[in-house]
Design a protein around this motif. Structure first.
Motif, PDB file in Angstrom:
ATOM      1  N   ALA A 104      -3.561 -12.981  10.690  1.00  0.00           N
ATOM      2  CA  ALA A 104      -2.507 -12.136  10.108  1.00  0.00           C
ATOM      3  C   ALA A 104      -3.082 -11.266   8.989  1.00  0.00           C
ATOM      4  O   ALA A 104      -2.735 -10.090   8.851  1.00  0.00           O
ATOM      5  N   ARG A 105      -3.999 -11.828   8.192  1.00  0.00           N
ATOM      6  CA  ARG A 105      -4.628 -11.054   7.107  1.00  0.00           C
ATOM      7  C   ARG A 105      -5.448  -9.903   7.690  1.00  0.00           C
ATOM      8  O   ARG A 105      -5.413  -8.780   7.187  1.00  0.00           O
ATOM      9  N   GLU A 106      -6.188 -10.212   8.757  1.00  0.00           N
ATOM     10  CA  GLU A 106      -7.049  -9.187   9.370  1.00  0.00           C
ATOM     11  C   GLU A 106      -6.182  -8.010   9.876  1.00  0.00           C
ATOM     12  O   GLU A 106      -6.503  -6.847   9.642  1.00  0.00           O
ATOM     13  N   ILE A 107      -5.102  -8.359  10.549  1.00  0.00           N
ATOM     14  CA  ILE A 107      -4.206  -7.326  11.097  1.00  0.00           C
ATOM     15  C   ILE A 107      -3.542  -6.541   9.958  1.00  0.00           C
ATOM     16  O   ILE A 107      -3.448  -5.307  10.001  1.00  0.00           O
ATOM     17  N   GLN A 108      -3.115  -7.272   8.913  1.00  0.00           N
ATOM     18  CA  GLN A 108      -2.422  -6.604   7.802  1.00  0.00           C
ATOM     19  C   GLN A 108      -3.354  -5.633   7.060  1.00  0.00           C
ATOM     20  O   GLN A 108      -2.990  -4.488   6.795  1.00  0.00           O
ATOM     21  N   VAL A 109      -4.587  -6.094   6.759  1.00  0.00           N
ATOM     22  CA  VAL A 109      -5.509  -5.256   5.974  1.00  0.00           C
ATOM     23  C   VAL A 109      -5.954  -4.033   6.779  1.00  0.00           C
ATOM     24  O   VAL A 109      -5.940  -2.900   6.274  1.00  0.00           O
ATOM     25  N   MET A 110      -6.319  -4.244   8.053  1.00  0.00           N
ATOM     26  CA  MET A 110      -6.988  -3.154   8.786  1.00  0.00           C
ATOM     27  C   MET A 110      -6.084  -2.364   9.719  1.00  0.00           C
ATOM     28  O   MET A 110      -6.489  -1.307  10.200  1.00  0.00           O
ATOM     29  N   MET A 111      -4.878  -2.873   9.991  1.00  0.00           N
ATOM     30  CA  MET A 111      -3.953  -2.092  10.833  1.00  0.00           C
ATOM     31  C   MET A 111      -2.719  -1.672  10.033  1.00  0.00           C
ATOM     32  O   MET A 111      -2.455  -0.488   9.833  1.00  0.00           O
ATOM     33  N   THR A 112      -1.948  -2.670   9.563  1.00  0.00           N
ATOM     34  CA  THR A 112      -0.647  -2.344   8.955  1.00  0.00           C
ATOM     35  C   THR A 112      -0.819  -1.570   7.646  1.00  0.00           C
ATOM     36  O   THR A 112      -0.172  -0.539   7.449  1.00  0.00           O
ATOM     37  N   ALA A 113      -1.715  -2.055   6.763  1.00  0.00           N
ATOM     38  CA  ALA A 113      -1.877  -1.368   5.471  1.00  0.00           C
ATOM     39  C   ALA A 113      -2.430   0.044   5.681  1.00  0.00           C
ATOM     40  O   ALA A 113      -2.001   0.997   5.015  1.00  0.00           O
ATOM     41  N   VAL A 114      -3.350   0.200   6.627  1.00  0.00           N
ATOM     42  CA  VAL A 114      -3.923   1.525   6.929  1.00  0.00           C
ATOM     43  C   VAL A 114      -2.807   2.473   7.369  1.00  0.00           C
ATOM     44  O   VAL A 114      -2.664   3.589   6.872  1.00  0.00           O
ATOM     45  N   THR A 115      -1.984   1.991   8.300  1.00  0.00           N
ATOM     46  CA  THR A 115      -0.909   2.813   8.864  1.00  0.00           C
ATOM     47  C   THR A 115       0.142   3.121   7.795  1.00  0.00           C
ATOM     48  O   THR A 115       0.611   4.265   7.670  1.00  0.00           O
ATOM     49  N   GLU A 116       0.487   2.099   7.009  1.00  0.00           N
ATOM     50  CA  GLU A 116       1.541   2.293   6.003  1.00  0.00           C
ATOM     51  C   GLU A 116       1.084   3.244   4.894  1.00  0.00           C
ATOM     52  O   GLU A 116       1.861   4.098   4.447  1.00  0.00           O
ATOM     53  N   LEU A 117      -0.160   3.125   4.468  1.00  0.00           N
ATOM     54  CA  LEU A 117      -0.641   4.041   3.415  1.00  0.00           C
ATOM     55  C   LEU A 117      -0.632   5.489   3.919  1.00  0.00           C
ATOM     56  O   LEU A 117      -0.302   6.412   3.180  1.00  0.00           O
ATOM     57  N   CYS A 118      -0.998   5.677   5.198  1.00  0.00           N
ATOM     58  CA  CYS A 118      -0.905   7.039   5.775  1.00  0.00           C
ATOM     59  C   CYS A 118       0.548   7.512   5.741  1.00  0.00           C
ATOM     60  O   CYS A 118       0.849   8.637   5.353  1.00  0.00           O
ATOM     61  N   HIS A 119       1.458   6.629   6.134  1.00  0.00           N
ATOM     62  CA  HIS A 119       2.873   7.017   6.213  1.00  0.00           C
ATOM     63  C   HIS A 119       3.440   7.326   4.835  1.00  0.00           C
ATOM     64  O   HIS A 119       4.279   8.216   4.677  1.00  0.00           O
ATOM     65  N   ARG A 120       2.976   6.602   3.835  1.00  0.00           N
ATOM     66  CA  ARG A 120       3.502   6.804   2.486  1.00  0.00           C
ATOM     67  C   ARG A 120       2.873   8.017   1.782  1.00  0.00           C
ATOM     68  O   ARG A 120       3.543   8.677   0.987  1.00  0.00           O
ATOM     69  N   LEU A 121       1.583   8.282   2.045  1.00  0.00           N
ATOM     70  CA  LEU A 121       0.884   9.319   1.268  1.00  0.00           C
ATOM     71  C   LEU A 121       0.774  10.671   1.983  1.00  0.00           C
ATOM     72  O   LEU A 121       0.595  11.701   1.334  1.00  0.00           O
ATOM     73  N   ALA A 122       0.881  10.671   3.314  1.00  0.00           N
ATOM     74  CA  ALA A 122       0.717  11.942   4.035  1.00  0.00           C
ATOM     75  C   ALA A 122       1.858  12.952   3.804  1.00  0.00           C
ATOM     76  O   ALA A 122       1.603  14.159   3.816  1.00  0.00           O
ATOM     77  N   PRO A 123       3.118  12.502   3.586  1.00  0.00           N
ATOM     78  CA  PRO A 123       4.178  13.502   3.403  1.00  0.00           C
ATOM     79  C   PRO A 123       3.898  14.488   2.261  1.00  0.00           C
ATOM     80  O   PRO A 123       4.142  15.692   2.403  1.00  0.00           O
ATOM     81  N   ALA A 124       3.346  13.996   1.140  1.00  0.00           N
ATOM     82  CA  ALA A 124       3.046  14.904   0.010  1.00  0.00           C
ATOM     83  C   ALA A 124       1.946  15.885   0.405  1.00  0.00           C
ATOM     84  O   ALA A 124       1.970  17.060   0.006  1.00  0.00           O
TER      85      ALA A 124
END
Ligand SMILES: NC(=O)c1ccc[n+]([C@@H]2O[C@H](COP(=O)([O-])OP(=O)(O)OC[C@H]3O[C@@H](n4cnc5c(N)ncnc54)[C@H](OP(=O)(O)O)[C@@H]3O)[C@@H](O)[C@H]2O)c1
Length: 257
Positions: A104-124
């Protein structure tokens, strides 16, 4: 001030990105778990390059981390124009040999967090009509799967997600690159626990973290959606792409990490 946010900046490729981007005049936000390392690096880079460096301690395996990081950026009125999603690791044990929390940590760090940071920071970035995102994938994304390993699938996801995001954002002036390094000198294989075995691989297969960071930066600036640093690695990626699936499966089955 132009800000770059780099995850996994306390070692290896992320640290090399921090040094390179400071030289390029970016103000930095550096993120990892090891606070002391981040503080030391921040002090050194501020002294050497005169840029401002904000060190934020975060465990990206915590599902709340991307939202909390974004909150801390908002609080400081920082809108990164360059995001480097780099933090990562691999585990060596078979799928059923490790407990679920490790996967779960591996998936969270390298998939979910990557995707979420893009989703949160790309709009600006899209709003500004400019921005750059580098998602660190791996040459493994082109390689066959290996017994019980999630890493190949995770890095394939990062490659394909980054291409998809680039297609959506490029018309708005935001470029996304999947950076796919091969074997790179860093702490990665110490963390994975196969350093001794890896050190026996021929030198021509290895790249430095500095070369990887430079290739990634140049690629995203040039609007390239995929970057494989190093001639040998590009050759391996090409050969792997054209290898029939049944043969890839057999080769993957024999992988001994
Ligand atoms: N080295 C290679 O051969 C190679 C090849 C292809 C791709 N890659 C990829 O390159 C990226 C960087 O790896 P590297 O080679 O530079 O390895 P590294 O030297 O071990 O650095 C990994 C970085 O990720 C951070 N990190 C790991 N887990 C984290 C977590 N839960 N929360 C926050 N930060 C975390 C570490 O910081 P803390 O421990 O301080 O948190 C460290 O700064 C990874 O995505 C890796 O998959 C590496």
């Amino acid at each position: 001030m132009t800000h770059a946010l780099i995850t996994g900046a306390s070692a290896g490729i992320g640290e090399a990105f921090a040094r390179l981007l400071a030289q390029q005049g970016y103000s930095l936000v550096i993120v990892a778990r090891r606070q002391e390392r981040l503080r030391e690096l921040a002090g050194e880079l501020e002294h050497q390059s005169g840029v401002s460096v904000t060190a934020l301690t975060a465990d990206l395996a915590d599902p709340n981390a991307p939202a909390e990081l974004t909150r801390q950026l908002d609080e400081r009125d920082i809108r990164p124009e360059l995001l480097v999603n780099n933090a990562g690791f691999s585990i060596r044990e078979g799928f059923l040999e490790s407990d679920w929390s490790t996967h779960a940590r591996e998936i969270q760090v390298m998939m979910t967090a990557v995707t979420e940071l893009c989703h949160r920071l790309a709009p600006a970035m899209r709003e500004q009509g400019r921005g750059h995102i580098i998602n660190v994938s791996s040459l493994a994304a082109f390689a066959p799967a290996a017994p019980g390993l999630l890493y190949t699938g995770i890095k394939s996801y990062v490659l394909h997600f980054s291409q998809a995001l680039d297609m959506e954002l490029k018309p708005h002036g935001v470029h996304v690159t999947a950076l796919c390094p091969g074997f790179t000198w860093s702490e990665f294989h110490d963390v994975m626990g196969n350093r001794e075995r890896m050190n026996r691989l021929p030198g021509l297969l290895w790249t430095t973290a500095e070369e990887v960071a430079e290739a990634g930066y140049n690629a995203v600036r040039a609007g390239k959606p995929v970057s494989v640093p190093g001639r040998v690695n590009r050759l391996l990626a090409g050969v792997s792409r054209w290898t029939p699936e049944a043969l890839r499966y057999q080769l993957g089955r024999r992988a001994d990490l």
